[in-house]
Design an enzyme around this catalytic site. Sequence first.
Site, PDB file in Angstrom:
ATOM      1  N   SER A   1     -33.465  99.064 -60.615  1.00 17.10           N
ATOM      2  CA  SER A   1     -33.447  99.588 -59.242  1.00 17.10           C
ATOM      3  C   SER A   1     -34.830  99.791 -58.630  1.00 17.10           C
ATOM      4  CB  SER A   1     -32.662 100.905 -59.209  1.00 17.10           C
ATOM      5  OG  SER A   1     -33.192 101.828 -60.139  1.00 17.10           O
TER       6      SER A   1
ATOM      7  N   GLU B   1     -33.216 113.002 -45.279  1.00 19.87           N
ATOM      8  CA  GLU B   1     -33.520 113.986 -46.321  1.00 19.87           C
ATOM      9  C   GLU B   1     -34.193 113.235 -47.453  1.00 19.87           C
ATOM     10  OE1 GLU B   1     -30.691 112.353 -46.154  1.00 19.87           O
ATOM     11  OE2 GLU B   1     -30.653 111.590 -48.213  1.00 19.87           O
TER      12      GLU B   1
ATOM     13  N   LYS C   1     -33.889 101.185 -52.172  1.00 15.18           N
ATOM     14  CA  LYS C   1     -33.555 102.100 -51.070  1.00 15.18           C
ATOM     15  C   LYS C   1     -33.801 101.482 -49.691  1.00 15.18           C
ATOM     16  CE  LYS C   1     -33.475 106.628 -53.146  1.00 15.18           C
ATOM     17  NZ  LYS C   1     -33.928 106.449 -54.544  1.00 15.18           N
TER      18      LYS C   1
HETATM   19  C1  LIG Z   1     -33.352 106.949 -55.629  1.00 16.00           C
HETATM   20  C2  LIG Z   1     -33.377 106.029 -56.790  1.00 16.00           C
HETATM   21  C3  LIG Z   1     -32.277 105.906 -57.660  1.00 16.00           C
HETATM   22  C4  LIG Z   1     -31.034 106.739 -57.554  1.00 16.00           C
HETATM   23  O1  LIG Z   1     -30.308 106.607 -56.380  1.00 16.00           O
HETATM   24  P1  LIG Z   1     -28.937 105.823 -56.296  1.00 16.00           P
HETATM   25  O2  LIG Z   1     -28.429 106.145 -54.942  1.00 16.00           O
HETATM   26  O3  LIG Z   1     -28.048 106.327 -57.394  1.00 16.00           O
HETATM   27  O4  LIG Z   1     -29.242 104.392 -56.471  1.00 16.00           O
HETATM   28  C5  LIG Z   1     -32.356 104.967 -58.681  1.00 16.00           C
HETATM   29  N1  LIG Z   1     -33.462 104.219 -58.867  1.00 16.00           N
HETATM   30  C6  LIG Z   1     -34.535 104.317 -58.063  1.00 16.00           C
HETATM   31  C7  LIG Z   1     -35.714 103.460 -58.337  1.00 16.00           C
HETATM   32  C8  LIG Z   1     -34.541 105.236 -57.007  1.00 16.00           C
HETATM   33  O5  LIG Z   1     -35.624 105.333 -56.216  1.00 16.00           O
END
Ligand SMILES: *Cc1c(COP(=O)(O)O)cnc(C)c1O
Length: 410
Positions: free
Chosen positions: A391, A121, A99
């Site tokens: 992610s 948000e 993020k």
């Molecule tokens: C917020 C988040 C997501 C989901 O958000 P996307 O916009 O779909 O990437 C996925 N993995 C992690 C670790 C997150 O913090």
Amino acid sequence: MATPYIQPHSADVPNERGYYGEFGGRFVPETIVPALDELTAEYEKALADPAFQAELAHLQKTYVGRPTPISYAKRLSEMLGGAKIYLKREDLAHTGAHKINNALGQALLAKRMGKQRVIAETGAGQHGVASATAAALLGLDCHVYMGSVDIARQQPNVFRMKLMGAEVIPVESGSKTLKDAINEAMRDWVTNVRNTFYLLGSALGPHPYPMMVRDFQSVIGTEAKEQILEIAGQLPDVCIACVGGGSNSIGIFHAFRDDENVELIGVEAGGHGTATDKHAARFANPDISRPGILHGTRSFVMQNEDGQIRETHSISAGLDYPSVGPEHAYLRSMERAFYTAATDEEALAAFRTLSETEGIIPALESSHAVAEALKRAPKMSKDSVILINLSGRGDKDLDTVIKILGDKLG
Ligand SMILES: *Cc1c(COP(=O)(O)O)cnc(C)c1O
């Protein structure tokens, strides 16, 4: 000239009105339209300015820690006995997830536009933390809208934001969760648009946000493509990412969109199963999810017969949202990307498996992508390659998992 860090107009979508085929666009009150136009124009100017590109590249390197590595999951691959599995390690980025790539890009843009006040948000607090981080780094005033239900269940992230000088504003309307926080942030933006920048957290919302967030996250795929060629000696056969709003997935998919032999797989939150009504798999069940408009964009939306937004469920807060970025709806309609779901149980099993085999505790969101790899790898040949976008890291999820597994670990 060196390749710019963020490449403008690197795809045929969106068109100049922000459409990805029949998805995307701008469905907002008249009062926001001039602000969106200004944002689009300033964004284009920033991308064309080598100084902006250089500052972003510098901070990504010296502050975020990019490039993040790719790790070969050797023990996991051998255990499954099929494809070789590689992990793009967004969990190693500063603040523990992808993020920050987007938050930093937008915060730099806010500063460039002279907007000292930044609003955001947040649901579970991850985007709020990334925004507060970028704002602290750049000296901007940060105000984060967060549902009061989420505030109660995400205290560590609320504290992190406050530590970094952000104000957390409780939202008491509706279900007091993410979608209500987005409504409030948009309302604030309408009122204070002159001095305020809305730092939006995923590849969602009215044009130019889905495009801008994709571009800021596309660094994931740009890096990964180069790295996997070097480490594995080939492009991946399959690239897998979890899909909440869709930013980490579009970020890694983007670099491979013209490589037709790379299968792109998005994994949504299957919750208690896509046959139930307790999940957030927007593409899974046409009875409860179909094209509609939410938060300024047209995409797949989970709704009842009357168009009321449905309550969603997922073990992972980051995937628990009733709509999905419009570019995913488009990629799916073009059959360029395919979408599936992993249940809470499958994600939890994958969370444990990756921890045990690789010493990497993944975020519960990312565990959905790992779960899909666990299903596919054994059926693939040993010389094939799966690339997972990891992610984020799982530290933030330990409370949730302790409540479920607690004494079962022996
Ligand atoms: C917020 C988040 C997501 C989901 O958000 P996307 O916009 O779909 O990437 C996925 N993995 C992690 C670790 C997150 O913090």
